[in-house]
Design a protein around this motif. Sequence first.
Motif, PDB file in Angstrom:
ATOM      1  N   PHE A  69       0.829  -1.198   0.000  1.00 41.91           N
ATOM      2  CA  PHE A  69       0.000   0.000   0.000  1.00 41.91           C
ATOM      3  C   PHE A  69       0.867   1.253   0.000  1.00 41.91           C
ATOM      4  N   THR A  70       0.388   2.302  -0.640  1.00 36.97           N
ATOM      5  CA  THR A  70       1.086   3.583  -0.598  1.00 36.97           C
ATOM      6  C   THR A  70       0.885   4.203   0.785  1.00 36.97           C
ATOM      7  N   PRO A  71       1.690   5.187   1.149  1.00 34.67           N
ATOM      8  CA  PRO A  71       1.500   5.840   2.450  1.00 34.67           C
ATOM      9  C   PRO A  71       0.105   6.447   2.613  1.00 34.67           C
ATOM     10  N   VAL A  72      -0.450   7.039   1.571  1.00 37.80           N
ATOM     11  CA  VAL A  72      -1.786   7.636   1.683  1.00 37.80           C
ATOM     12  C   VAL A  72      -2.862   6.557   1.813  1.00 37.80           C
ATOM     13  N   GLU A  73      -2.700   5.412   1.151  1.00 40.20           N
ATOM     14  CA  GLU A  73      -3.633   4.295   1.314  1.00 40.20           C
ATOM     15  C   GLU A  73      -3.566   3.733   2.732  1.00 40.20           C
ATOM     16  N   LEU A  75      -6.557   3.445   5.430  1.00 39.69           N
ATOM     17  CA  LEU A  75      -6.957   2.135   5.952  1.00 39.69           C
ATOM     18  C   LEU A  75      -6.743   1.998   7.459  1.00 39.69           C
ATOM     19  N   THR A  76      -5.757   2.680   7.995  1.00 38.13           N
ATOM     20  CA  THR A  76      -5.457   2.539   9.420  1.00 38.13           C
ATOM     21  C   THR A  76      -5.984   3.704  10.251  1.00 38.13           C
ATOM     22  N   GLY A  77      -6.625   4.660   9.617  1.00 40.95           N
ATOM     23  CA  GLY A  77      -7.194   5.792  10.335  1.00 40.95           C
ATOM     24  C   GLY A  77      -8.536   5.430  10.953  1.00 40.95           C
ATOM     25  N   ARG A 130     -14.150   8.508  -1.866  1.00 41.81           N
ATOM     26  CA  ARG A 130     -12.765   8.062  -1.726  1.00 41.81           C
ATOM     27  C   ARG A 130     -12.776   6.624  -1.226  1.00 41.81           C
ATOM     28  N   GLY A 131     -11.716   5.897  -1.541  1.00 34.29           N
ATOM     29  CA  GLY A 131     -11.682   4.522  -1.085  1.00 34.29           C
ATOM     30  C   GLY A 131     -10.512   3.731  -1.629  1.00 34.29           C
ATOM     31  N   VAL A 132     -10.476   2.474  -1.212  1.00 36.37           N
ATOM     32  CA  VAL A 132      -9.444   1.530  -1.640  1.00 36.37           C
ATOM     33  C   VAL A 132     -10.128   0.199  -1.948  1.00 36.37           C
ATOM     34  N   GLU A 133      -9.801  -0.353  -3.096  1.00 34.42           N
ATOM     35  CA  GLU A 133     -10.241  -1.700  -3.459  1.00 34.42           C
ATOM     36  C   GLU A 133      -9.012  -2.604  -3.445  1.00 34.42           C
ATOM     37  N   LEU A 135      -8.170   9.894  -2.293  1.00 34.89           N
ATOM     38  CA  LEU A 135      -7.520   9.882  -0.984  1.00 34.89           C
ATOM     39  C   LEU A 135      -6.652  11.100  -0.713  1.00 34.89           C
ATOM     40  N   ASP A 136      -6.169  11.750  -1.749  1.00 40.06           N
ATOM     41  CA  ASP A 136      -5.298  12.906  -1.574  1.00 40.06           C
ATOM     42  C   ASP A 136      -6.113  14.185  -1.733  1.00 40.06           C
ATOM     43  N   PRO A 137      -6.364  14.912  -0.640  1.00 41.51           N
ATOM     44  CA  PRO A 137      -7.194  16.122  -0.732  1.00 41.51           C
ATOM     45  C   PRO A 137      -6.553  17.225  -1.570  1.00 41.51           C
ATOM     46  N   ASP A 138      -5.253  17.122  -1.828  1.00 38.22           N
ATOM     47  CA  ASP A 138      -4.558  18.158  -2.589  1.00 38.22           C
ATOM     48  C   ASP A 138      -4.506  17.889  -4.085  1.00 38.22           C
TER      49      ASP A 138
END
Length: 131
Positions: free
Chosen positions: A4-8, A12-14, A82-85, A112-115
């Motif tokens: 997973f990327t850092p933003v993913e 996922l862990t938030g 926003r999400g992850v599959e 996932l990236d608000p910017d």
Amino acid sequence: MSAFTPVELAYLTGERRLGRLATVGADGTPHVVPLGWSYDPDDDVIVITGHDMVRSKKFRDVARSGRAALVVDDVLPPWRPRGVEIRGHAEAREAPRPHIRLVPERIVSWGLDPDDGSDGRTRTARTVARR
């Protein structure tokens, strides 16, 4: 190194979010069920547990096919999906406690990236090379 990327990983862990697990039945019929899940950082996999897991359709489907997909998503106001599959190899394990391990092989994420200025329609997809 994580699949997973850092933003993913941050997503996922938030905050705790419901996921939807997709499996395929013996007759080829798709099956989707909402459920809780957790991320195992030691093995870099998704772990799914639940009540009476061994008797569940999802557990039987995974035991038979070895495949599953999980979507974790939400929508921020006014309309920012926003999400992850996570698609991949799945293992139905009975010990030490019945659970399903989902090993990522393909990951798709969006919003996932608000910017990035995205309204959730821009997707990032990649195949994961497992170690």
